[in-house]
Scaffold this active site. Sequence first.
Site, PDB file in Angstrom:
ATOM      1  N   HIS A   1      61.226  16.782 -53.763  1.00  0.00           N
ATOM      2  CA  HIS A   1      59.920  16.722 -53.111  1.00  0.00           C
ATOM      3  C   HIS A   1      60.004  17.220 -51.675  1.00  0.00           C
ATOM      4  CE1 HIS A   1      58.656  14.438 -56.541  1.00  0.00           C
ATOM      5  NE2 HIS A   1      57.451  14.295 -56.058  1.00  0.00           N
ATOM      6  N   SER A   2      61.212  17.242 -51.129  1.00  0.00           N
ATOM      7  CA  SER A   2      61.385  17.607 -49.728  1.00  0.00           C
ATOM      8  C   SER A   2      62.298  18.820 -49.628  1.00  0.00           C
ATOM      9  CB  SER A   2      62.000  16.415 -48.979  1.00  0.00           C
ATOM     10  OG  SER A   2      62.770  16.858 -47.895  1.00  0.00           O
TER      11      SER A   2
END
Lengths: 247, 208
Positions: free
Chosen positions: A10-11
Site C-alpha cells: 500500500h505504501s
Amino acid sequence: MTVRIVVVSHSDKIADGAVELAAQMAPDVMMVPAGGTSDGRIGTSMEKVMAALETAAGADGVVVLTDLGSAVMTAESAMEFAEGSGTVLLADAPIIEGLVAAAVAAQGGASVHAVRRAAEATHGYPAPRPKAENYAAAATAGKEPGTQTAAGQAAGEPEPLAPDASGDFELVNLAGMHARPAAKLAGGLSALDADVTVNGVDGASMTGLMTLGAGKGSVLHVEAYGPDAERAVEYVAGLVRDGFGEP
Amino acid sequence: MGLDVTWAVKWLTLSAQAMAEHRVELIELDRAIGDSDHGENMDRGFQAVLDKLAETPPETPGAALKLTAMALMSKVGGAAGPLYGTAFLRAATTLGDAAYIDAASLAAALAAARDGIVARGKAETGDKTMVDAWTPAVDAAAAAAADGDTLAVLIAAAEAAEAGAMATDPLVARKGRASYLGERSAGHRDPGAASSALILRAAAGAAA
C-alpha cells in the site's frame, strides 16, 4: 538468470524499502517494487502492479509478495489481466521476511515454486514431520529398492519415518544464527527437493531458524527427508563449517 | 438489436454522475463501518473512467467495460478497485466483441460480474458485502431475461440490487474491514452494496 520478484504494498516507501533491504542479501535478483497508488497516495494500483509484472516477466518466472488485504486482490487482478506471460505465483507470506527469504532462495538459483515455498515458510511454524505418503512417490523414483518397500509399508501408518539423512553441526561463527545465516540456510534448503528440520523447526523457514536463538557453540541437529536429503545435510554442514562466511 | 456501445457509454456516464452525487452518502456509510473512503474512491475511479472514455472511445460494449475495469483497478485504490475491476473485466470477457447485447447475454454478463466479485473477495451471500446486492440482481435478471427485453432485465436487476443493499442493514459483517466491528456493524448499510445498487440503477437508466 534467476526467478524475479514483485513487491506489492500500500505504501511505495514500504515496497522500495523492502526491496532495498532484500537486495543486500540477493544482489543478483531482479526485484520490482509496486507500492502506493499511481498518484502517490496510500493504496494499491493495478497499473503499477501490471507495469511491475511486465518489467519482471522472464523465463524463470515471477513470485509476487503483498502486504494487506486489497494488495492481494490487486495482485490477483493484475495476474488475471496479464495472463499468458509466463509463470507468476502469489506468495502468502509476511512481506519483509517473505521477501528476504524469497530473494535469497532466488539468488541461490531456486525454481519459481521453491522461491514461493521459501517465502511462505517464513510463517515460522515448526515443520511437521513428513508423512510417509509424501515420499512414497519419491522413493519409487529412488535408486534403492529397499527404501521403496519401507516407504510403501509405512504409508498410512501414524509413525514418522526415520530421516533419509541427518547430522549434528556446531556453530563456529561469533554471531551464531542471526538473520543473514538464517537467510542463507533457509534459501539454500528451500531450493532443494527435501523437507529439512533444524532442531525441530522448518529448515526452509528463515524466521523459524532465527527463533532457535542458536549462538556460537550451539549444535544444529539436522534431519532431512526426500530425494535431496543428503545434499541438504551437506549444505548445512558446509555453511556451518565456513561460519556462514563470517568471523 | 439490443444494447449497444452507446448504451454502455451512457451507463458509465450515469454511474459516474451517481458516484459524484452520492459521494458524501457513501462516505457516511463507510465512516460508520469502514474507513470512510468508499465515496471518495468510487467518485475518483469513475471520473477516471470518463477520462478514458473521452481519450479512447470504445467501439463495442465489451471494450467499454474492459476500459472501465482497467480505470477502476488503477484509480480506486481500496478493495473496491479490484472487486469492481474484476466484475467489469469478467462481464467484458463474456460479451466479447459483440456489437449488440441481447437479454440472455446481458444476464450472463451480470452473472459473470458477480462471479468475479465472489472469486476476488471470497465473500458469500449474507456476509454484508456487495455480493448481497449483486446476487439478487443476477437472479432477477436471469428470471427477466426469458422475455427477451433488455430494459426489463436491467430494471429487474436494479430493483433487486436496491432491495439487496437495504437488506444488508441488519447484517453483521463477515468480510472486509467492517468485519472487525463484529456485532457493531449491524444497523448500517454496506457501502459496497449501496454503490453496486447505484451502478445497476444507472444501467437501467441508460437503457430507458
